[in-house]
Enzyme design. Structure first.
Site, PDB file in Angstrom:
ATOM      1  N   ASP A  70       0.840  -1.206   0.000  1.00 18.05           N
ATOM      2  CA  ASP A  70       0.000   0.000   0.000  1.00 18.05           C
ATOM      3  C   ASP A  70       0.869   1.247   0.000  1.00 18.05           C
ATOM      4  OD1 ASP A  70      -2.588   1.429   2.149  1.00 18.05           O
ATOM      5  OD2 ASP A  70      -2.317   1.501  -0.020  1.00 18.05           O
ATOM      6  N   LYS A  72       2.772   3.404  -5.738  1.00 11.19           N
ATOM      7  CA  LYS A  72       2.217   2.389  -6.671  1.00 11.19           C
ATOM      8  C   LYS A  72       3.252   1.930  -7.699  1.00 11.19           C
ATOM      9  CE  LYS A  72      -0.948   3.302  -3.992  1.00 11.19           C
ATOM     10  NZ  LYS A  72      -0.868   2.539  -2.705  1.00 11.19           N
ATOM     11  N   ASP A 101      -3.245  -3.038  -2.444  1.00  2.71           N
ATOM     12  CA  ASP A 101      -4.298  -2.030  -2.472  1.00  2.71           C
ATOM     13  C   ASP A 101      -4.191  -1.207  -3.755  1.00  2.71           C
ATOM     14  OD1 ASP A 101      -5.220   0.919  -0.542  1.00  2.71           O
ATOM     15  OD2 ASP A 101      -6.481  -0.522  -1.603  1.00  2.71           O
ATOM     16  N   ASN A 102      -5.296  -0.583  -4.162  1.00  3.06           N
ATOM     17  CA  ASN A 102      -5.299   0.431  -5.228  1.00  3.06           C
ATOM     18  C   ASN A 102      -4.910  -0.055  -6.614  1.00  3.06           C
ATOM     19  OD1 ASN A 102      -3.703   2.058  -2.629  1.00  3.06           O
ATOM     20  ND2 ASN A 102      -5.776   2.638  -3.250  1.00  3.06           N
ATOM     21  N   GLU A 131     -11.334   4.259  -0.902  1.00  2.00           N
ATOM     22  CA  GLU A 131     -11.745   4.561   0.474  1.00  2.00           C
ATOM     23  C   GLU A 131     -12.575   5.844   0.567  1.00  2.00           C
ATOM     24  OE1 GLU A 131      -8.654   3.767  -0.418  1.00  2.00           O
ATOM     25  OE2 GLU A 131      -7.217   5.314   0.081  1.00  2.00           O
TER      26      GLU A 131
HETATM   27  O1  LIG Z   1      -0.632   7.088  -3.271  1.00  2.00           O
HETATM   28  C1  LIG Z   1      -1.171   6.342  -2.444  1.00  2.00           C
HETATM   29  N1  LIG Z   1      -0.472   5.689  -1.501  1.00  2.00           N
HETATM   30  C2  LIG Z   1       0.943   5.929  -1.411  1.00  2.00           C
HETATM   31  C3  LIG Z   1       1.357   5.652   0.008  1.00  2.00           C
HETATM   32  C4  LIG Z   1       2.529   6.043   0.447  1.00  2.00           C
HETATM   33  C5  LIG Z   1       2.944   5.808   1.838  1.00  2.00           C
HETATM   34  O2  LIG Z   1       3.931   4.769   1.828  1.00  2.00           O
HETATM   35  C6  LIG Z   1       5.124   5.299   2.386  1.00  2.00           C
HETATM   36  N2  LIG Z   1       6.259   4.580   1.811  1.00  2.00           N
HETATM   37  C7  LIG Z   1       6.827   3.574   2.538  1.00  2.00           C
HETATM   38  C8  LIG Z   1       7.892   2.855   2.029  1.00  2.00           C
HETATM   39  C9  LIG Z   1       8.389   3.163   0.750  1.00  2.00           C
HETATM   40  O3  LIG Z   1       9.369   2.517   0.280  1.00  2.00           O
HETATM   41  C10 LIG Z   1       7.777   4.194   0.026  1.00  2.00           C
HETATM   42  C11 LIG Z   1       6.710   4.905   0.561  1.00  2.00           C
HETATM   43  C12 LIG Z   1       5.063   6.789   2.150  1.00  2.00           C
HETATM   44  O4  LIG Z   1       5.942   7.503   3.000  1.00  2.00           O
HETATM   45  C13 LIG Z   1       3.605   7.043   2.445  1.00  2.00           C
HETATM   46  O5  LIG Z   1       3.349   7.094   3.828  1.00  2.00           O
HETATM   47  C14 LIG Z   1      -2.646   6.194  -2.427  1.00  2.00           C
HETATM   48  C15 LIG Z   1      -3.382   7.142  -3.128  1.00  2.00           C
HETATM   49  C16 LIG Z   1      -4.771   7.059  -3.125  1.00  2.00           C
HETATM   50  N3  LIG Z   1      -5.489   8.043  -3.867  1.00  2.00           N
HETATM   51  O6  LIG Z   1      -6.753   7.965  -3.928  1.00  2.00           O
HETATM   52  O7  LIG Z   1      -4.868   8.968  -4.436  1.00  2.00           O
HETATM   53  C17 LIG Z   1      -5.448   6.057  -2.438  1.00  2.00           C
HETATM   54  C18 LIG Z   1      -4.701   5.104  -1.738  1.00  2.00           C
HETATM   55  O8  LIG Z   1      -5.317   4.089  -1.043  1.00  2.00           O
HETATM   56  C19 LIG Z   1      -3.300   5.161  -1.737  1.00  2.00           C
HETATM   57  O9  LIG Z   1      -2.620   4.180  -1.054  1.00  2.00           O
HETATM   58 MG   LIG Z   2      -3.934   2.562  -0.534  1.00  2.00          MG
END
Ligand SMILES: O=C(NC/C=C/[C@H]1O[C@@H](n2ccc(=O)cc2)[C@H](O)[C@@H]1O)c1cc([N+](=O)[O-])cc(O)c1O
Ligand SMILES: [Mg+2]
Length: 214
Positions: free
Chosen positions: A141, A144, A169-170, A199
Site C-alpha cells: 500500500d 504504486k 491495495d489500489n 476509500e
Molecule cells: O498514493 C497512495 N499511496 C501511497 C502511500 C505512500 C505511503 O507509503 C510510504 N512509503 C513507505 C515505504 C516506501 O518505500 C515508500 C513509501 C510513504 O511515506 C507514504 O506514507 C494512495 C493514493 C490514493 N489516492 O486515492 O490517491 C489512495 C490510496 O489508497 C493510496 O494508497
Molecule cells: Mg492505498
C-alpha cells in the site's frame, strides 16, 4: 505553522478513541475521513476484505509496505496470533511518528515494528536485521510504482515461500497496471481480484490477492 493531515488525524484519534481499543481507533479514523478530511487509509470497505484475508492466512510473519498513519497496521495487528512477527515500512519520518502514536493508542505497540526507510533499501535487510526467512502475508500500500520492483525484490531475496500471500491495495485507483500485468501473466502466482471502492468514495477500486506458487 499549520499542522499536517496526519497530525490532525492523530489528534482526532486521541480525542475520540478509547485507549487500548483497536476497533475504536479504526472507527475514529474512518469517522475523521468521512466527516473531516479524506485521507489515503485503506478504509472500512477494503479494510474488511483485508481483515478476511489476514484471518484466512493466519500468518506467522507479516510485512506491510506503507504504514502512513497506521490505520491498516492497526487493522492487521488486532487480528494476529500472539508471537506473530509483524513489520511495517514507512519512508516519511513524520508519518512514522504519527503512526507509532496511533498504534500505541490502540495498545498494539508490542505487536508490530514500524521501521523507517524505503522498501528498496529495507527488503534486502529483512533476513539479517529481523531474522525473517520468508513472509506468510504481505500488504502492499505504498508508492504504486514500487509494487512491481518490490515483488521482484521479494523473489530475488528468497522472501516468498509456496503459499505466501500478497495483497495489493489500489490496483485500479490510483492503479498499479504494471504490477497487475506481472502477477496475472506469471505462472508463479495464483490471483484473485476483490472489487471494491476507493476509500470513503464511490470511485471504483479493488484489491488483488496473489498467492506465490513456489
Ligand atoms: O498514493 C497512495 N499511496 C501511497 C502511500 C505512500 C505511503 O507509503 C510510504 N512509503 C513507505 C515505504 C516506501 O518505500 C515508500 C513509501 C510513504 O511515506 C507514504 O506514507 C494512495 C493514493 C490514493 N489516492 O486515492 O490517491 C489512495 C490510496 O489508497 C493510496 O494508497
Ligand atoms: Mg492505498
Amino acid at each position: 505553522t499549520r499542522s499536517t493531515r496526519p497530525q490532525r488525524m492523530l489528534k482526532a484519534v486521541q480525542k475520540n478513541a478509547t485507549k487500548g481499543s483497536p476497533e475504536s481507533v479504526i472507527s475514529a479514523i474512518d469517522y475523521f475521513c468521512k466527516h473531516s478530511e479524506w485521507a489515503m487509509n485503506v478504509g472500512d470497505e477494503k479494510g474488511s476484505i483485508l481483515d478476511s484475508v489476514v484471518t484466512e492466512v493466519n500468518p506467522s510473519t507479516v510485512l506491510e509496505l506503507g504504514t502512513y498513519c497506521g490505520y491498516s497496521t492497526v487493522r492487521i495487528a488486532r487480528l494476529l496470533s500472539p508471537g506473530t512477527k509483524f513489520i511495517t515500512l514507512e519512508f516519511n519520518p513524520a508519518n512514522v511518528t504519527v503512526a507509532r502514536q496511533i498504534i500505541a493508542h490502540a495498545g498494539l505497540q508490542d505487536k508490530v515494528t514500524v521501521v523507517e526507510g524505503s522498501s528498496g533499501d529495507l527488503i534486502p535487510q529483512m533476513k539479517e536485521r529481523f531474522g525473517i526467512t520468508t513472509f506468510d502475508f504481505i500488504f502492499l500500500d505504498h508508492w504504486k510504482d514500487r509494487y512491481l520492483p518490490d515483488i521482484k525484490l521479494f523473489e530475488e531475496c528468497g522472501l516468498l515461500r509456496k503459499g505466501s500471500v500478497l495483497l495489493a491495495d489500489n490496483v485500479i485507483c490510483p492503479g498499479a497496471p504494471e504490477y497487475l500485468e506481472y502477477v496475472r501473466n506469471s505462472p508463479r502466482y495464483e490471483n484473485r481480484y476483490y472489487p471494491a471502492h476507493l476509500e470513503y468514495t464511490k470511485v471504483e477500486d479493488g484489491l488483488e490477492k496473489s498467492v506465490f506458487l513456489g
